[in-house]
Design a protein around this motif. Structure first.
Motif, PDB file in Angstrom:
ATOM      1  N   LEU A  98     -18.783   1.127  70.184  1.00 53.99           N
ATOM      2  CA  LEU A  98     -17.677   0.263  70.730  1.00 53.99           C
ATOM      3  C   LEU A  98     -16.891   1.271  71.664  1.00 53.99           C
ATOM      4  O   LEU A  98     -16.647   0.849  72.843  1.00 53.99           O
ATOM      5  CB  LEU A  98     -16.907  -0.660  69.813  1.00 53.99           C
ATOM      6  CG  LEU A  98     -17.399  -1.717  69.221  1.00 53.99           C
ATOM      7  CD1 LEU A  98     -16.635  -2.234  68.200  1.00 53.99           C
ATOM      8  CD2 LEU A  98     -18.237  -2.686  70.085  1.00 53.99           C
ATOM      9  N   LYS A  99     -16.393   2.499  71.324  1.00 52.40           N
ATOM     10  CA  LYS A  99     -15.685   3.250  72.184  1.00 52.40           C
ATOM     11  C   LYS A  99     -16.526   3.754  73.294  1.00 52.40           C
ATOM     12  O   LYS A  99     -15.923   3.844  74.283  1.00 52.40           O
ATOM     13  CB  LYS A  99     -15.338   4.702  71.307  1.00 52.40           C
ATOM     14  CG  LYS A  99     -14.040   4.562  70.485  1.00 52.40           C
ATOM     15  CD  LYS A  99     -13.494   5.605  70.311  1.00 52.40           C
ATOM     16  CE  LYS A  99     -14.471   6.273  68.930  1.00 52.40           C
ATOM     17  NZ  LYS A  99     -13.910   7.421  68.238  1.00 52.40           N
ATOM     18  N   SER A 100     -17.924   4.049  73.102  1.00 53.02           N
ATOM     19  CA  SER A 100     -18.790   4.255  74.026  1.00 53.02           C
ATOM     20  C   SER A 100     -18.719   3.230  75.300  1.00 53.02           C
ATOM     21  O   SER A 100     -18.784   3.372  76.311  1.00 53.02           O
ATOM     22  CB  SER A 100     -20.257   4.695  73.609  1.00 53.02           C
ATOM     23  OG  SER A 100     -20.004   5.879  72.742  1.00 53.02           O
ATOM     24  N   LEU A 103     -15.962   2.972  77.552  1.00 46.50           N
ATOM     25  CA  LEU A 103     -16.074   4.116  78.642  1.00 46.50           C
ATOM     26  C   LEU A 103     -17.086   3.747  79.652  1.00 46.50           C
ATOM     27  O   LEU A 103     -16.898   4.716  80.665  1.00 46.50           O
ATOM     28  CB  LEU A 103     -16.040   5.430  77.765  1.00 46.50           C
ATOM     29  CG  LEU A 103     -15.081   5.733  77.075  1.00 46.50           C
ATOM     30  CD1 LEU A 103     -15.414   7.251  76.447  1.00 46.50           C
ATOM     31  CD2 LEU A 103     -13.577   6.170  77.738  1.00 46.50           C
ATOM     32  N   VAL A 104     -17.885   2.944  79.646  1.00 45.06           N
ATOM     33  CA  VAL A 104     -19.056   2.619  80.428  1.00 45.06           C
ATOM     34  C   VAL A 104     -18.257   2.265  82.055  1.00 45.06           C
ATOM     35  O   VAL A 104     -18.744   2.985  83.071  1.00 45.06           O
ATOM     36  CB  VAL A 104     -19.724   1.406  80.161  1.00 45.06           C
ATOM     37  CG1 VAL A 104     -20.607   1.049  81.233  1.00 45.06           C
ATOM     38  CG2 VAL A 104     -20.709   1.959  79.051  1.00 45.06           C
ATOM     39  N   VAL A 108     -19.222   4.117  86.232  1.00 45.23           N
ATOM     40  CA  VAL A 108     -19.663   3.205  87.204  1.00 45.23           C
ATOM     41  C   VAL A 108     -19.341   3.673  88.488  1.00 45.23           C
ATOM     42  O   VAL A 108     -18.200   3.741  88.771  1.00 45.23           O
ATOM     43  CB  VAL A 108     -19.509   1.592  87.034  1.00 45.23           C
ATOM     44  CG1 VAL A 108     -20.111   0.724  88.145  1.00 45.23           C
ATOM     45  CG2 VAL A 108     -19.875   1.270  85.682  1.00 45.23           C
ATOM     46  N   PRO A 109     -20.246   4.055  89.428  1.00 46.73           N
ATOM     47  CA  PRO A 109     -19.473   4.459  91.011  1.00 46.73           C
ATOM     48  C   PRO A 109     -18.950   3.411  91.483  1.00 46.73           C
ATOM     49  O   PRO A 109     -19.244   2.013  91.250  1.00 46.73           O
ATOM     50  CB  PRO A 109     -20.970   4.742  91.402  1.00 46.73           C
ATOM     51  CG  PRO A 109     -21.964   4.908  90.533  1.00 46.73           C
ATOM     52  CD  PRO A 109     -21.495   4.163  89.390  1.00 46.73           C
ATOM     53  N   GLY A 162     -10.899   1.027  78.858  1.00 49.28           N
ATOM     54  CA  GLY A 162     -11.592   2.186  77.899  1.00 49.28           C
ATOM     55  C   GLY A 162     -10.968   3.347  77.863  1.00 49.28           C
ATOM     56  O   GLY A 162     -10.804   3.653  76.690  1.00 49.28           O
ATOM     57  N   TYR A 163     -10.338   4.105  78.818  1.00 46.71           N
ATOM     58  CA  TYR A 163      -9.827   5.441  78.900  1.00 46.71           C
ATOM     59  C   TYR A 163      -8.630   5.150  78.005  1.00 46.71           C
ATOM     60  O   TYR A 163      -8.268   6.185  76.975  1.00 46.71           O
ATOM     61  CB  TYR A 163      -9.538   5.628  80.300  1.00 46.71           C
ATOM     62  CG  TYR A 163      -8.969   7.080  80.219  1.00 46.71           C
ATOM     63  CD1 TYR A 163      -9.647   8.136  80.086  1.00 46.71           C
ATOM     64  CD2 TYR A 163      -7.835   7.674  80.993  1.00 46.71           C
ATOM     65  CE1 TYR A 163      -9.152   9.489  79.957  1.00 46.71           C
ATOM     66  CE2 TYR A 163      -7.236   8.600  81.203  1.00 46.71           C
ATOM     67  CZ  TYR A 163      -8.004   9.766  80.518  1.00 46.71           C
ATOM     68  OH  TYR A 163      -7.383  10.846  80.560  1.00 46.71           O
TER      69      TYR A 163
END
Length: 279
Positions: A98-100, A103-104, A108-109, A162-163
């Motif tokens: 879930l942490k990963s 951070l998605v 993302v550009p 996320g960060y």
């Protein structure tokens, strides 16, 4: 021995400090100097550049929108990320996955984010065009209405949630489990542990998270500019747009004075927060 340790410490610090001095402090001091000169930087004009900035209606519009954006976004982001971190702390084996996932959005550009914005929120976007083509009412061009502010808030929270969650988790996991065990043995419940142990122990890192979130809020300009250009809908015309337009017009005098004012406000906010936080 003490003198040798002092010399070794400075050997490690000096390279980094030299980089900060050359690339940050000296250029900023030059900006402060230019704020008291005309555009070409040769004629001293005192505080006239500051008068020009404070008499500029676009400056007050951008400053008001930026203050409103901060007042709405920061509490929402901090509350949502802290709540998500508390839930993830109890997620067990799923926590790392879930942490990963949280951070998605950071990976993302910006161009991809802008494309999503245009598909979802722009009346003239491809998605709305398809819906209109099959006889469905796709709605309005949100980026040209007051709803654009809500879109900007959503984008900022989505991008930075996320960060902040990872930072909160770092603070929560740093609290020794033995303290909770001792408190439970004394009869303390979950709420008592939260307010008497968790919150006091993560107080220092919470200051860091607030400051980082504040600074990150000034990086939301990129997506808004790519969607709406130099002059977006009035509710999302931020200080970043104003500085970008001054840079395009080579208004170095106004840009320098505005940068000094903005830096002073940010330092004042952080200093006030630090004093009230007693960090």
């Amino acid at each position: 021995m003490k003198k040798k340790f002092w010399f070794t410490g400075w050997c490690f610090v000096l390279p980094g400090f030299a980089g900060v001095l050359v690339f940050y402090l000296i250029p900023f001091l030059d900006v402060v100097r230019r704020s008291f000169y005309n555009a070409v930087g040769k004629q001293f004009c005192g505080i006239s550049n500051y008068r020009t900035v404070f008499s500029n209606e676009a400056f007050w519009l951008a400053a008001g929108n930026t203050a409103k954006f901060l007042a709405v976004c920061l509490p929402l982001l901090l509350a949502l990320s802290f709540a998500a971190a508390l839930l993830l702390q109890r997620a067990g084996r799923l926590a790392s996955l879930l942490k990963s996932a949280c951070l998605v959005p950071l990976a993302v550009p910006a161009a991809s984010v802008v494309l999503i914005w245009k598909l979802v929120f722009d009346y003239h976007g491809m998605l709305n065009g398809v819906l209109n083509g099959i006889g469905l009412n796709a709605g309005r061009d949100w980026m040209n209405t007051e709803a654009a502010f809500g879109v900007l808030v959503f984008s900022y929270i989505w991008k930075n949630l996320g960060y902040d969650v990872v930072l909160w988790l770092a603070g929560l996991t740093s609290v020794p489990e033995t303290i909770y065990e001792a408190a439970r043995m004394d009869g303390a419940g979950a709420m008592a542990c939260f307010f008497s142990i968790t919150l006091p122990c993560i107080r220092p890192i919470s200051f860091t998270i607030i400051v980082i979130s504040l600074l990150n809020s000034f990086k939301v300009f990129r997506e808004a500019w790519m969607v709406a250009g130099n002059y977006p809908q009035e509710s999302i015309y931020l200080l970043q747009h104003l500085f970008n337009n001054w840079f395009r017009d080579l208004a170095v005098d106004k840009m320098s004075a505005g940068a000094v004012v903005l830096s002073a406000v940010i330092l004042l906010l952080i200093g006030t927060l630090q004093k009230s936080w007693k960090v």
